[in-house]
Design a protein around this motif. Structure first.
Motif: not given
Lengths: 276, 251
Positions: A36-44, A26-32, A49-61
């Motif tokens: 997931v949000l991070w992954q979606l931001v990186c993926l979608l 239960k305490p890990l719900v927000l973290l998880a 927005l910008d291919r260069q910026i995408a490099i600056l934030l690697p996805s969790p996967v």
């Protein structure tokens, strides 16, 4: 099949187990959710927005895959081991702050002489020593260990000193009237009574040392986690940078856990030590 | 074994020219095995007096002797039971009681026998392996008494030993102390501000006045033990002591 016997037991055990998992997760719900949000931001979002910026934030996967590779090639373990070794060497040296702190807390004359020295050195951040220490020791282990040592020594010293000064006077009196001499008193009463505070000092010291370590390695090393992330920066390997950062965090956490375990073992009478 | 004499004992604190007198010219004697209560208001220097007998503080003038030996520092022949127990929190009940015996360098088997005897005396045999934190206040104080008695002191010093306990436990502990004292007669000096505690426990009551502390009166309590709080003699003595102490407050 053993399934038959186990099958009858399952309905009894499962609800309890489920409740247990639920409580733990239960305490890990927000973290998880954030991951997931991070992954979606990186993926979608970022690639649009910008291919260069995408490099600056690697996805969790991507991080997981990079971490797997770095571990498989032995690169991450190699840097981690170097960092841990420096932390350990500096810690072994900084442990001398414990007897010094006890002496300062116990003998007025020693306190009088050492305290001004400590007070002048203490406010200088360990990182401010980096330039001078590079000139003194060059780049490498000794310079790093020196910086880490400086990060560790003051919290250990001052906590020990405070612990000794706060020893209940009646404990000392009780021991004296029961026949304890000075040496026994220091070893069996003062040290023991100050131990919870000393252990707190060790925990804080190890934490400070770990912070100082990374900074020292950023500028003055050719191995270690600090070196790893700085080196990866120059190659724009943000995935390696973040994996290195996570490794630094996990290792720091592990060190603190280990020390809390040590505290529980050293201080079985003091329940609050383990929990803090 | 435990004669105590105080002759002209004074104590002043502070630098020359700015001194505070805590106690002045205190003299009295205790016979071996006598139970003495030091009675007075807070601030009358009664704890200072006890600390000097223990050897934790040195008199500014006068001399304290135990069995004709001048007191010059803390030692096992004068052990103290503190109000806050002062048990070693890192040590079990057994280790606490054994501490003084280890300091005396007794062999382990002799030590164990003495510890067992004293745990039995204070009725804590089943709690030998507990830590002080796991005990109630009354039990902790019994451990402290066992620890102080285990080294066979000549004098047992008690500084408001039951002051931190609730009323019921205090009553019980007072009875316990008398029971223990009668089984193992020792010279006892007990500091208290409670008139009842002094009358219930002591053979001799030393009444101190405040600022500076000096002896107001030393009186013997010739009441049968166990003492009956409702007996006319008890009540008369209580009224007398209250008057003595009240006059002090008014002054």
């Amino acid at each position: 099949m053993s399934g038959a016997a186990a099958g009858t037991a399952v309905p009894v055990i499962l609800p309890a187990r489920r409740a247990n998992w639920y409580r733990r997760l239960k305490p890990l719900v927000l973290l998880a959710g954030l991951v997931v949000l991070w992954q979606l931001v990186c993926l979608l979002w970022l690639p649009r927005l910008d291919r260069q910026i995408a490099i600056l934030l690697p996805s969790p996967v991507q991080l997981a895959s990079t971490a797997g590779k770095l571990i498989a090639t032995g690169e991450l373990p190699h840097h981690l081991a170097d960092s841990l070794r420096r932390e350990a060497v500096a810690f072994a040296l900084a442990l001398w702050a414990v007897p010094l702190g006890i002496a300062m807390g116990w003998w007025r004359g020693i306190h009088q002489q050492f305290y001004p020295v400590v007070e002048i050195l203490r406010p200088i951040p360990p990182l401010a020593w980096i330039p001078l220490s590079i000139l003194w020791f060059g780049l490498g282990d000794v310079q790093n260990e020196f910086i880490i040592f400086l990060g560790m020594v003051f919290p250990i010293l001052l906590n020990t000193l405070e612990g000794v000064r706060q020893v209940d006077r009646n404990l000392i009196r009780a021991a004296r009237s029961l026949g304890a001499g000075e040496a026994v008193l220091l070893r069996r009463v003062v040290l023991k009574a100050a131990l919870p505070q000393i252990v707190t000092g060790l925990r804080v010291g190890l934490g400070f040392g770990w912070m100082a370590l990374v900074a020292a390695e950023l500028v003055g090393a050719n191995s270690g986690l600090g070196f790893l992330i700085n080196d990866a920066r120059s190659l724009l390997r943000t995935d390696i940078v973040v994996v290195g950062m996570l490794a630094i965090g996990v290792a720091g956490l592990t060190i603190d856990f280990a020390l809390r375990g040590l505290a529980r073992w050293l201080l079985p009478w003091s329940q609050q030590q383990g929990g803090r | 074994m435990g004669r105590v004499s105080l002759a002209g004992v004074s104590k002043t604190y502070g630098d020359p020219g700015q001194t505070v007198t805590a106690l002045t010219n205190v003299s009295f004697e205790l016979a071996d095995g006598e139970f003495c209560a030091i009675l007075g208001h807070s601030g009358c220097g009664k704890t200072t007096l006890l600390n000097m007998v223990a050897g934790f503080e040195t008199p500014s003038a006068g001399i304290i002797r135990v069995e004709d030996q001048p007191v010059s520092g803390p030692g096992w022949e004068r052990t103290m039971v503190f109000q806050d127990y002062a048990l070693f929190p890192w040590a079990t009940v057994r280790q606490n009681v054994a501490f003084g015996l280890e300091m005396k360098k007794l062999p382990a088997d002799a030590r164990a026998a003495i510890v067992d005897h004293h745990l039995d005396l204070v009725e804590l045999t089943g709690f030998a392996d507990r830590y002080p934190d796991q005990l109630s206040g009354g039990m902790r104080q019994r451990v402290a008494i066992a620890r102080a008695l285990a080294v066979s002191p000549r004098v047992l010093l008690m500084d408001e030993p039951f002051g931190a306990l609730d009323d019921q436990t205090r009553r019980y502990m007072q009875e316990e102390l008398v029971r223990i004292w009668r089984r193992e007669p020792k010279t006892v000096m007990l500091v208290t501000h409670s008139i009842d505690e002094a009358i219930l426990l002591a053979d001799k009551i030393v009444v101190l006045s405040s600022r500076p502390g000096r002896i107001k009166q030393v009186l013997s309590v010739d009441l049968e033990r166990p003492r009956d709080e409702d007996s006319p003699d008890y009540l008369a003595l209580k009224r007398y002591l209250r008057g003595l102490i009240h006059a002090e407050t008014a002054a």
